[in-house]
Design a protein around this motif. Structure first.
Motif, PDB file in Angstrom:
ATOM      1  N   LEU A   1       0.842  -1.196   0.000  1.00  0.00           N
ATOM      2  CA  LEU A   1       0.000   0.000   0.000  1.00  0.00           C
ATOM      3  C   LEU A   1       0.879   1.249   0.000  1.00  0.00           C
ATOM      4  CD1 LEU A   1      -2.812  -0.995   2.521  1.00  0.00           C
ATOM      5  CD2 LEU A   1      -2.981  -0.826   0.046  1.00  0.00           C
ATOM      6  N   MET A   2       0.373   2.314  -0.605  1.00  0.00           N
ATOM      7  CA  MET A   2       1.148   3.535  -0.750  1.00  0.00           C
ATOM      8  C   MET A   2       0.297   4.746  -0.372  1.00  0.00           C
ATOM      9  SD  MET A   2       2.690   2.627  -4.520  1.00  0.00           S
ATOM     10  CE  MET A   2       3.311   4.307  -4.719  1.00  0.00           C
ATOM     11  N   ALA A   3       0.983   5.840  -0.040  1.00  0.00           N
ATOM     12  CA  ALA A   3       0.279   7.100   0.199  1.00  0.00           C
ATOM     13  C   ALA A   3      -0.512   7.463  -1.053  1.00  0.00           C
ATOM     14  CB  ALA A   3       1.272   8.194   0.547  1.00  0.00           C
ATOM     15  N   GLY A   4      -1.763   7.870  -0.853  1.00  0.00           N
ATOM     16  CA  GLY A   4      -2.632   8.191  -1.973  1.00  0.00           C
ATOM     17  C   GLY A   4      -3.657   7.108  -2.265  1.00  0.00           C
ATOM     18  N   ASP A   5      -3.390   5.876  -1.835  1.00  0.00           N
ATOM     19  CA  ASP A   5      -4.384   4.811  -1.977  1.00  0.00           C
ATOM     20  C   ASP A   5      -5.599   5.129  -1.104  1.00  0.00           C
ATOM     21  OD1 ASP A   5      -2.610   3.495  -3.616  1.00  0.00           O
ATOM     22  OD2 ASP A   5      -1.920   2.097  -2.071  1.00  0.00           O
ATOM     23  N   VAL A   6      -6.786   4.700  -1.541  1.00  0.00           N
ATOM     24  CA  VAL A   6      -8.010   4.917  -0.763  1.00  0.00           C
ATOM     25  C   VAL A   6      -8.598   3.555  -0.401  1.00  0.00           C
ATOM     26  CG1 VAL A   6     -10.324   5.908  -0.721  1.00  0.00           C
ATOM     27  CG2 VAL A   6      -8.466   7.116  -1.890  1.00  0.00           C
ATOM     28  N   ILE A   7      -8.581   3.224   0.882  1.00  0.00           N
ATOM     29  CA  ILE A   7      -9.095   1.939   1.371  1.00  0.00           C
ATOM     30  C   ILE A   7     -10.615   1.999   1.438  1.00  0.00           C
ATOM     31  CG2 ILE A   7      -9.114   0.345   3.334  1.00  0.00           C
ATOM     32  CD1 ILE A   7      -6.301   1.414   4.021  1.00  0.00           C
ATOM     33  N   THR A   8     -11.270   0.998   0.851  1.00  0.00           N
ATOM     34  CA  THR A   8     -12.736   0.961   0.814  1.00  0.00           C
ATOM     35  C   THR A   8     -13.331  -0.273   1.481  1.00  0.00           C
ATOM     36  OG1 THR A   8     -12.673  -0.083  -1.377  1.00  0.00           O
ATOM     37  CG2 THR A   8     -12.838   2.328  -1.300  1.00  0.00           C
ATOM     38  N   ARG A   9     -12.479  -1.256   1.780  1.00  0.00           N
ATOM     39  CA  ARG A   9     -13.001  -2.475   2.392  1.00  0.00           C
ATOM     40  C   ARG A   9     -11.882  -3.209   3.126  1.00  0.00           C
ATOM     41  NH1 ARG A   9     -17.666  -5.293   1.804  1.00  0.00           N
ATOM     42  NH2 ARG A   9     -18.343  -3.741   0.260  1.00  0.00           N
TER      43      ARG A   9
ATOM     44  N   ALA B   1     -17.253  -3.027   4.662  1.00  0.00           N
ATOM     45  CA  ALA B   1     -17.065  -1.765   3.954  1.00  0.00           C
ATOM     46  C   ALA B   1     -16.395  -0.745   4.869  1.00  0.00           C
ATOM     47  CB  ALA B   1     -18.407  -1.231   3.463  1.00  0.00           C
ATOM     48  N   VAL B   2     -15.483   0.024   4.315  1.00  0.00           N
ATOM     49  CA  VAL B   2     -14.782   1.073   5.049  1.00  0.00           C
ATOM     50  C   VAL B   2     -15.094   2.401   4.377  1.00  0.00           C
ATOM     51  CG1 VAL B   2     -12.524   2.043   5.626  1.00  0.00           C
ATOM     52  CG2 VAL B   2     -12.920  -0.424   5.845  1.00  0.00           C
ATOM     53  N   THR B   3     -15.717   3.311   5.129  1.00  0.00           N
ATOM     54  CA  THR B   3     -16.055   4.625   4.573  1.00  0.00           C
ATOM     55  C   THR B   3     -15.390   5.761   5.351  1.00  0.00           C
ATOM     56  OG1 THR B   3     -18.071   4.681   5.923  1.00  0.00           O
ATOM     57  CG2 THR B   3     -18.273   3.849   3.657  1.00  0.00           C
ATOM     58  N   THR B   4     -15.039   5.523   6.608  1.00  0.00           N
ATOM     59  CA  THR B   4     -14.443   6.560   7.454  1.00  0.00           C
ATOM     60  C   THR B   4     -13.321   5.963   8.288  1.00  0.00           C
ATOM     61  OG1 THR B   4     -15.908   6.132   9.330  1.00  0.00           O
ATOM     62  CG2 THR B   4     -16.682   7.721   7.673  1.00  0.00           C
TER      63      THR B   4
END
Length: 357
Positions: A304-312, A317-320
């Motif tokens: 994983l890298m800076a700028g990636d957006v985790i969604t799950r 589900a991950v929203t916040t």
């Protein structure tokens, strides 16, 4: 009430409760009214058969445990604590001690307040240990029970100093176990997400935080930490909805603090990132953006890298940031799972071995 010790919190995993339900923390300022934290949870424990027998049981438990529950003054705020051992260690909530390093403690046998110093505060689990500068004679440590045996419907007593009223006792039952609750990070909250909390109907009010939730075998089964209010009713109390950190967690954290001066093995799962909530054009949260990746941590090893957006996380589900903390709360360090994320508009999934917080 000292506003710096008032905490707004949020209830999780309670679909039968109104979405407007929020939680209020358990410290009180010194301006509050004055008076003028085994076999214990074994369902086979005998239950008194008459009201007189039950009253006698309550009185016996109070006599056994209340001397082990203390009042803790941290600056201008008041909370509660539980005598952990005969060396003067007292366990309480991290939000009770706040940023203070020295405290005034009133024990059951105190003629005047005793001084104490902070050993270590662990906000991630909302627990702290302070130590009396001088151990008085007759100091009585509490006995902690086995959280794994706590049963819904079990009779419990909550002991502490609600609104500055020291040595107060309320009664109720265990309403549920295994609750996951997140504290707000503003107005005195630690921002912790705490798993496996014990929900109780025993009244827990500001000042009860850090006290004792006790079964009829005089065992402490939890440390009262949160109580509920209903924002839809103008912030009035939602009776019978309180939460306590389970005794097993308290013992694990307190033992490490006493032995090492800090928490050396939290057991709490972590990705090893710094993140922030991302919102879409409609200002709805849609994921957690990775701001920084800890070198050598779980996310770093997974690519994983800076700028990636985790969604799950796995099937959740991950929203916040809070929902990510919730998803991790039930996992353990070393556990294998998957992370779904977007990078440059493309969705990807990667296996990951969780690290430790």
């Amino acid at each position: 009430m000292d506003p710096s010790r008032t905490r707004v919190l949020r209830l999780l995993w309670a679909p039968l409760l109104a979405s407007s339900l929020i939680l209020l923390g358990g410290c009180t300022g010194t301006s509050g009214p004055v008076a003028g934290k085994t076999a214990s949870a074994n369902p086979r424990v005998s239950v008194p058969s008459t009201a007189s027998d039950l009253q006698s049981e309550y009185q016996r438990v109070i006599k056994n445990v209340l001397p082990s529950v203390v009042q803790v003054q941290a600056g201008e705020a008041l909370g509660s604590g539980v005598v952990y051992d005969d060396k003067g260690h007292i366990v309480t909530n991290a939000h009770v001690v706040g940023y203070e390093k020295t405290f005034q403690v009133i024990t059951a046998g105190s003629v005047s307040p005793l001084t104490a110093r902070l050993v270590y505060s662990y906000p991630d689990q909302d627990l702290a240990v302070v130590k009396l500068d001088k151990v008085p004679g007759g100091l009585r440590p509490a006995s902690f029970g086995d959280s794994a045996k706590v049963a819904v419907g079990q009779i419990v007593l909550a002991m502490g100093s609600p609104l500055g009223l020291s040595s107060s006792v309320t009664q109720g039952i265990v309403s549920a176990t295994g609750r996951t609750v997140s504290e707000g990070a503003t107005q005195g909250g630690t921002g912790a997400t705490i798993a496996n909390m014990v929900q109780t109907s025993a009244a827990i009010n500001p000042g009860n935080s850090g006290g004792a939730l006790v079964d009829l075998n005089s065992q402490v089964i939890g440390i009262p930490t949160l109580a509920a209010i209903d924002a839809a009713l103008g912030g009035s109390a939602a009776p019978g909805i309180g939460f306590a950190i389970p005794a097993s967690t308290v013992k694990t954290i307190a033992d490490q603090i006493i032995q090492s001066g800090r928490v050396t093995n939290s057991g709490r799962a972590a990705l090893g990132i710094t993140g922030r909530t991302v919102v879409n054009g409609g200002y709805r949260p849609v994921g957690v953006a990775v701001v920084e990746v800890k070198r050598g941590g779980a996310a770093d090893k997974a690519g994983l890298m800076a700028g990636d957006v985790i969604t799950r996380l796995d099937d959740t589900a991950v929203t916040t940031i809070t929902s990510l903390a919730e998803a991790l709360a039930g996992d353990k360090a070393g556990q294998k799972t998957t992370v779904t994320y977007t990078r440059e508009g493309r969705q990807r999934t990667v296996g990951i071995t969780l690290g430790e917080q």
